[in-house]
Enzyme design. Structure first.
Site, PDB file in Angstrom:
ATOM      1  N   LYS A  46       0.833  -1.210   0.000  1.00 55.79           N
ATOM      2  CA  LYS A  46       0.000   0.000   0.000  1.00 55.79           C
ATOM      3  C   LYS A  46       0.862   1.252   0.000  1.00 55.79           C
ATOM      4  CE  LYS A  46      -4.210  -2.226   1.354  1.00 55.79           C
ATOM      5  NZ  LYS A  46      -5.193  -2.574   2.366  1.00 55.79           N
ATOM      6  N   ARG A  53      -2.304 -10.133   5.300  1.00 59.61           N
ATOM      7  CA  ARG A  53      -2.779 -10.343   3.922  1.00 59.61           C
ATOM      8  C   ARG A  53      -1.736  -9.737   2.993  1.00 59.61           C
ATOM      9  NH1 ARG A  53      -5.582  -7.501   0.199  1.00 59.61           N
ATOM     10  NH2 ARG A  53      -7.049  -8.642  -1.108  1.00 59.61           N
TER      11      ARG A  53
END
Ligand code: PMM
Length: 292
Positions: free
Chosen positions: A228, A268
């Site tokens: 991210k 994740r």
């Protein structure tokens, strides 16, 4: 929709199962437009091969998603989402892979569970589709309920907090209350602070630092930081503008190690092998601490 009932924190049922070793959820986006791997696994064979490879690299669960939730993303329609994910989930489950489905739609979750998925990862925590929590309750599937404020097209406008950790905890607790009211069993709930969903970089760092506080909610915590944008400041090469999400795998694995050692239930990730190694190291250090 049923009125929201917020249970007094001390009376709210908590998960009782031990957290155990931090699980690695390998990401398999069968989308043309996800921010880091969109378009790579569009064909059935490529997607299934990727899912099997993720397990070989150390994934405990393969998380299959057919709708991009990157900032600004427009929703895909239900028929297209089903077309993307169901054959892949059926094939992976048939090959013995433990599969979760990353969807906000109860209809997609239901079909995915029918063809062998065992977990529903709903980034909206049940908010996007009123049929989702009853479905999860009836199916007795495990679920990941993420902190969420709005769909991706408008979520960045909702990244306003006085105290991000406190507000995310309160909003996650409301998701738990809705799930329990719908009949979801406490032991089937995993919570996720939703890094990058209606949160800015400084919020994500604060939430990562607050994992012990998030754990006080009484449920296992999943961390989804992989690749991210907020990680970009820790990448030491290429310059931020030249950087691609793939340049963030080393930093993502460092986050996985920290999350595992802070007691996360799972991480994740896109790059499974280094994250699995990070989790093993965290687990080994913890065993040494216990042994003294
Ligand atoms: N992030 C994305 C998609 N699904 N699910 C959970 N539970 N937590 C997350 O942080 C999360 C998610 C977006 O990232 P991707 O496009 O790389 O899948």
């Amino acid at each position: 929709m049923t009125a929201l009932r917020v249970v007094e924190p001390t009376r709210r049922p908590k998960a009782t199962a031990a957290v155990g070793r931090c699980r690695v959820l390998g990401i398999l986006n069968v989308t043309p437009d996800s921010f880091s791997d969109g378009g790579r696994y569009g064909g059935l064979d490529a997607a299934v091969a990727r899912g099997v490879a993720l397990v070989r690299q150390g994934a405990d669960i393969v998380d299959v998603g057919g709708e991009s939730t990157r900032p600004g993303a427009i929703r895909v329609d239900e028929a297209e989402e089903l077309r993307r994910v169901i054959p892949v989930i059926a094939a992976l489950a048939g090959a013995g892979v433990t599969v979760s489905v990353d969807t906000m739609r109860a209809s997609v979750a239901q079909k995915a569970l029918e063809v062998g998925a065992v977990m529903v990862n709903d980034v909206s925590g049940g908010l996007a589709d009123p049929a989702m929590l009853p479905l999860i309750a009836d199916s007795r599937a495990r679920c990941i309920l993420m902190h969420w404020r709005a769909h991706s097209a408008v979520m960045d406008a909702n990244a306003c907090y006085h105290s991000v950790v406190g507000e995310v905890c309160v909003e996650l607790a409301k998701r738990v209350d809705s799930a329990l009211s719908a009949g979801v069993r406490a032991d089937n709930i995993v919570l996720d602070p939703g890094l990058g969903f209606a949160t800015a970089a400084e919020h994500n760092w604060s939430l990562l630092a607050a994992l012990p506080t998030l754990r006080e909610l009484g449920f296992p915590i999943l961390i989804g930081a992989s690749r991210k944008r907020f990680l970009a400041e820790c990448v030491d090469y290429g310059g931020l503008d030249a950087q691609s999400p793939l340049d963030r795998d080393d930093v993502s694995s460092a986050v996985a190690a920290l999350a595992a050692s802070a007691g996360a239930w799972g991480v994740r990730v896109h790059a499974v092998a280094p994250a699995a190694a990070a989790v093993r190291v965290a687990s080994r250090v913890e065993a040494a601490e216990v042994a003294g």
